[in-house]
Structure formats: C-alpha cells, structure tokens
Design an enzyme around this catalytic site. Structure first.
Site, PDB file in Angstrom:
ATOM      1  N   CYS A  38       0.811  -1.229   0.000  1.00  0.00           N
ATOM      2  CA  CYS A  38       0.000   0.000   0.000  1.00  0.00           C
ATOM      3  C   CYS A  38       0.842   1.276   0.000  1.00  0.00           C
ATOM      4  CB  CYS A  38      -0.949   0.004   1.196  1.00  0.00           C
ATOM      5  SG  CYS A  38      -2.244  -1.216   1.025  1.00  0.00           S
ATOM      6  N   HIS A  79      -3.132   7.459   2.618  1.00  0.00           N
ATOM      7  CA  HIS A  79      -3.610   6.190   2.061  1.00  0.00           C
ATOM      8  C   HIS A  79      -4.957   5.873   2.707  1.00  0.00           C
ATOM      9  CE1 HIS A  79      -3.920   2.097   0.872  1.00  0.00           C
ATOM     10  NE2 HIS A  79      -3.681   1.606   2.075  1.00  0.00           N
ATOM     11  N   ASN A 134     -10.318   0.457  -0.024  1.00  0.00           N
ATOM     12  CA  ASN A 134      -8.857   0.478  -0.135  1.00  0.00           C
ATOM     13  C   ASN A 134      -8.457  -0.054  -1.511  1.00  0.00           C
ATOM     14  OD1 ASN A 134      -6.116   0.104   0.081  1.00  0.00           O
ATOM     15  ND2 ASN A 134      -6.178  -0.982   2.035  1.00  0.00           N
TER      16      ASN A 134
HETATM   17  O1  UT7 Z   1      -3.818  -0.876   3.542  1.00  0.00           O
HETATM   18  C1  UT7 Z   1      -2.845  -1.666   4.123  1.00  0.00           C
HETATM   19  C2  UT7 Z   1      -2.848  -1.592   5.579  1.00  0.00           C
HETATM   20  N1  UT7 Z   1      -4.076  -2.116   6.125  1.00  0.00           N
HETATM   21  C3  UT7 Z   1      -4.693  -1.447   7.106  1.00  0.00           C
HETATM   22  O2  UT7 Z   1      -4.286  -0.374   7.464  1.00  0.00           O
HETATM   23  C4  UT7 Z   1      -5.884  -2.111   7.757  1.00  0.00           C
HETATM   24  C5  UT7 Z   1      -5.714  -2.109   9.269  1.00  0.00           C
HETATM   25  N2  UT7 Z   1      -6.760  -2.767  10.009  1.00  0.00           N
HETATM   26  C6  UT7 Z   1      -8.055  -2.345  10.051  1.00  0.00           C
HETATM   27  O3  UT7 Z   1      -8.419  -1.410   9.366  1.00  0.00           O
HETATM   28  C7  UT7 Z   1      -8.998  -2.998  11.043  1.00  0.00           C
HETATM   29  O4  UT7 Z   1      -8.252  -3.814  11.932  1.00  0.00           O
HETATM   30  C8  UT7 Z   1     -10.115  -3.862  10.360  1.00  0.00           C
HETATM   31  C9  UT7 Z   1     -11.114  -2.948   9.659  1.00  0.00           C
HETATM   32  C10 UT7 Z   1      -9.508  -4.845   9.391  1.00  0.00           C
HETATM   33  C11 UT7 Z   1     -10.886  -4.632  11.436  1.00  0.00           C
HETATM   34  O5  UT7 Z   1     -11.435  -3.739  12.397  1.00  0.00           O
HETATM   35  P1  UT7 Z   1     -11.207  -3.993  13.964  1.00  0.00           P
HETATM   36  O6  UT7 Z   1     -11.929  -2.940  14.669  1.00  0.00           O
HETATM   37  O7  UT7 Z   1      -9.727  -4.101  14.197  1.00  0.00           O
HETATM   38  O8  UT7 Z   1     -11.946  -5.357  14.184  1.00  0.00           O
HETATM   39  P2  UT7 Z   1     -11.353  -6.719  14.765  1.00  0.00           P
HETATM   40  O9  UT7 Z   1     -10.481  -7.380  13.735  1.00  0.00           O
HETATM   41  O10 UT7 Z   1     -10.813  -6.473  16.124  1.00  0.00           O
HETATM   42  O11 UT7 Z   1     -12.679  -7.565  14.903  1.00  0.00           O
HETATM   43  C12 UT7 Z   1     -13.681  -7.229  15.887  1.00  0.00           C
HETATM   44  C13 UT7 Z   1     -14.832  -8.193  15.731  1.00  0.00           C
HETATM   45  C14 UT7 Z   1     -14.416  -9.656  15.670  1.00  0.00           C
HETATM   46  O12 UT7 Z   1     -15.368 -10.434  16.352  1.00  0.00           O
HETATM   47  P3  UT7 Z   1     -15.116 -10.946  17.843  1.00  0.00           P
HETATM   48  O13 UT7 Z   1     -13.878 -11.776  17.802  1.00  0.00           O
HETATM   49  O14 UT7 Z   1     -14.970  -9.695  18.670  1.00  0.00           O
HETATM   50  O15 UT7 Z   1     -16.360 -11.717  18.146  1.00  0.00           O
HETATM   51  C15 UT7 Z   1     -14.462  -9.985  14.211  1.00  0.00           C
HETATM   52  O16 UT7 Z   1     -14.688 -11.336  13.944  1.00  0.00           O
HETATM   53  O17 UT7 Z   1     -15.531  -7.934  14.508  1.00  0.00           O
HETATM   54  C16 UT7 Z   1     -15.645  -9.155  13.763  1.00  0.00           C
HETATM   55  N3  UT7 Z   1     -15.639  -8.827  12.353  1.00  0.00           N
HETATM   56  C17 UT7 Z   1     -16.752  -8.532  11.673  1.00  0.00           C
HETATM   57  N4  UT7 Z   1     -18.039  -8.444  12.027  1.00  0.00           N
HETATM   58  C18 UT7 Z   1     -18.938  -8.108  11.092  1.00  0.00           C
HETATM   59  C19 UT7 Z   1     -14.572  -8.756  11.517  1.00  0.00           C
HETATM   60  N5  UT7 Z   1     -14.977  -8.411  10.283  1.00  0.00           N
HETATM   61  C20 UT7 Z   1     -16.324  -8.268  10.351  1.00  0.00           C
HETATM   62  C21 UT7 Z   1     -17.312  -7.911   9.415  1.00  0.00           C
HETATM   63  N6  UT7 Z   1     -18.594  -7.835   9.829  1.00  0.00           N
HETATM   64  N7  UT7 Z   1     -17.011  -7.606   8.116  1.00  0.00           N
END
Ligand code: UT7
Length: 331
Positions: free
Chosen positions: A116, A255, A285
């Site tokens: 990215c 980004h 993204n």
């Molecule tokens: O571009 C290159 C660099 N990439 C980035 O900068 C991306 C960096 N990361 C992020 O933007 C975020 O970490 C994400 C958007 C990918 C995820 O958001 P988060 O707030 O960190 O969520 P999480 O991974 O901590 O997940 C929280 C909960 C989980 O459930 P439990 O374990 O708490 O029950 C996930 O399973 O949300 C769940 N979850 C979803 N729920 C509904 C993950 N994806 C989804 C979804 N819909 N699409």
C-alpha cells in the site's frame, strides 16, 4: 545551476462502473452495513467484473485521460512506472502493457511493489530522475484489481478492498513539486499482511487454490496499531523538519485503508478534518490507487503553492511521507 523539483503537472483516475455496496456484502458474508461503516468508513467499492480484464485495463484509461487533459504527446514520455500488487501477470511489467495500450513507445517502463506504500515509493523514485535531469516527463500510475486477490468468503477482509487506478504526470519545476521524502520499512511486519501463494515459494497448485491461499491474508488489529503510529509519526517528523505548523498545512492526503486510521493520524498531527482528503467511503482500499484517486477527485480544490503531505502504510511493513507543493490551479 538552479535546483529542479519534480512537480505533479496533471492527475487522472479511472474506476470501474460496477459498485459492490455494503448491502451487497450483507448477502455474501455474515456482516452488516453498520459494522463496515462504523469500523472502516467504507460504504461501497468498485469492482472490475468483466472476465479477462486486469489492472492495466484501469491503468490504461487513467493514463490516456492524463495524456489528453495535459495535452501530452505519448512520444514525449521518457519513463513509466506502475505500482501494483496485482500485476496483469508476473511479467512483462504492467507498466509495459499500459504503454502498449495507450501508444507510449519511447519510454522505459517497470513495475514497483511496496504494497500500500507503493505510490509514495514510486513518486520518490521517479522524482530522482526529474531532479537529476535524466528524464523530462514521467508517468506514475498506481493500479490495483484488488477483487482478484480478495476472498469473498472472509468477512474480515472482503469489505475492505476495491479496484481502481490513478496516474500523475511529473515534470521539472524550479519552484514547486516534491520537496522531501521520508521512506521507512520494518520486515518484521511481513507476517501480518501478505498473499501466500502465487509467487515462487508456493506457485499455483490444486492445493494452494483449495486452501484459498491466493487471497489477501491480514491480521487487522496488528496492522491497524502500527499503521496509525507510523503514518502519524512520519507525518509529524516531516512537519517539524520543514517548520510546517498544523494550520500551515493545506492538505493531508493519506492512504485510504480505514477512516478511523485516517482520523487518528489527523488528530495526532493536530490538523482539522477539513484539511484531509478522504474518499474511502466510495472506493474502499484500492491499495496503490488510493492517493492518486484522491488527488484526482479533489483536483479542483488544490491551488498552486498548496503545501501537501502524502502518507501511506502497507504490507512489508512499508511506510512513508512525501512533502510537496502543488504546481498548478486546475482550469
Ligand atoms: O492498507 C494496508 C494496511 N491495512 C490497514 O491499514 C488495515 C488495518 N486494520 C483495520 O483497518 C482494522 O483492523 C479492520 C477494519 C480490518 C478490522 O477492524 P477492527 O476494529 O480491528 O476489528 P477486529 O479485527 O478487532 O474484529 C472485531 C470483531 C471480531 O469479532 P469478535 O472476535 O470480537 O467476536 C471480528 O470477527 O468484529 C468481527 N468482524 C466482523 N463483524 C462483522 C470482523 N470483520 C467483520 C465484518 N462484519 N465484516
């Protein structure tokens, strides 16, 4: 001799017509519009659906439109770089395929891969050729068909990515352009964000396809934390180095990976949201295309002399910031 700066003298973009909305995703995986919107800021993304088309089929129209709007003869272009993580094929370079499609015949062309952060790394690389006078006109194009490596059965990644391309023309200026760059990397981060198969270690096989290893793998939280701190720290470092107070910065062009990351970076830089260019809600993204697509979309609001910081973070880990002054008022 007067110093030469690499100035952006034109910008163009291309996104496919097909929209994949959060409501569409609700029908594909266990997710909700509310979750995606509140956690990422993304409402919809564009998808290049037609079979047989790749990143060059978005990069080429972006470059064609750039040549037309800047009145540039394709024969004048000395060099074309394409930053991408989804090249049309392993080789030849997608840059060469784009040149063929738009009729650029006199340039040397190559791809650059820095996940990215590719656009920032590419602009820095290209600016050196302009500053030394070894190239007069360079096209940098960021193009990614992220839908080709997105697992639409994995709710943790499938809402994040979209397809698109953005291109800029670089020429020498004695006044405006790229003033400085800071690029960094931390290879310890490579285990958090990658595409396992399809390279020389795990070439495509029945096993890799069945195990769905040709798709993006990301440990979101681990990436999130580092992305915020690295993009914020490097942007603040750039502001301090050039004595740019928060109010003196005209635009931050980050980004577009997650709206919460963008807001956290802006907060740490002490800038207002009006100073930040954001279009993640429409495109998600697009990896190498996010920054040029933002410049393209907001081109009418940019003015000659505007102080702009571009910043990105991505797999590798890679990250960086560029400080530039905008070279023109759009007509
Ligand atoms: O571009 C290159 C660099 N990439 C980035 O900068 C991306 C960096 N990361 C992020 O933007 C975020 O970490 C994400 C958007 C990918 C995820 O958001 P988060 O707030 O960190 O969520 P999480 O991974 O901590 O997940 C929280 C909960 C989980 O459930 P439990 O374990 O708490 O029950 C996930 O399973 O949300 C769940 N979850 C979803 N729920 C509904 C993950 N994806 C989804 C979804 N819909 N699409």
């Amino acid at each position: 001799m007067q110093k030469k700066y690499a100035a952006i003298t034109g910008v163009a973009g291309y996104v496919p017509d097909d929209i994949l909305s959060n409501t569409d995703l609700e029908r594909m995986v266990d997710t909700t519009d509310e979750w995606i919107t509140s956690r990422t800021g993304i409402k919809e993304r564009r998808i290049l659906r037609q079979p047989g088309l790749g990143s060059s089929d978005m990069g080429a129209p972006a470059v064609k439109s750039l040549l037309e709007k800047t009145g540039t003869d394709p024969d004048e272009i000395d060099m074309v770089i394409c930053s991408t993580v989804t090249p049309d094929m392993q080789f030849p370079a997608t840059a060469s395929i784009i040149c063929d499609k738009v009729g650029i015949r006199n340039s040397f062309n190559f791809d650059l891969a820095a996940a990215c952060s590719g656009f920032i790394y590419m602009l820095t690389t290209a600016s050196k050729f302009i500053e030394t006078g070894s190239a007069k006109k360079i096209i940098c194009v960021g193009a990614d068909k992220m839908s080709s490596i997105t697992n639409y059965q994995d709710r943790t990644t499938c809402a994040l990515f979209g397809d698109g391309a953005g291109a800029i023309l670089l020429e020498a200026s004695t006044e405006y352009g790229v003033q400085d760059h800071i690029l960094r990397g931390d290879p310890a981060g490579r285990k958090y964000l990658y595409q396992k198969a399809g390279g020389s270690v795990y070439p495509a096989s029945h096993e890799t396809v069945e195990a769905r290893e040709h798709f993006v793998y990301q440990e979101g939280q681990a990436v999130y934390k580092v992305a915020v701190s690295k993009m914020a720290d490097i942007s603040v470092e750039m502001m301090e180095k050039h004595n740019i107070a928060s109010d003196d910065l005209d635009w931050l062009v980050p980004h577009q990976a997650n709206l919460r990351i963008i807001e956290a970076v802006a907060r740490r830089m002490g800038i207002r949201k009006e100073q930040v260019l954001i279009n993640i809600q429409k495109y998600g993204n697009t990896t190498n295309a996010t920054i040029p697509l933002c410049l393209w979309e907001f081109e009418n609001q940019l003015h000659k002399g505007d102080k702009i910081i571009l910043t990105a973070f991505g797999g590798g880990f890679t990250w960086g910031a560029i400080y530039l002054t905008w070279a023109y008022d759009s007509k």
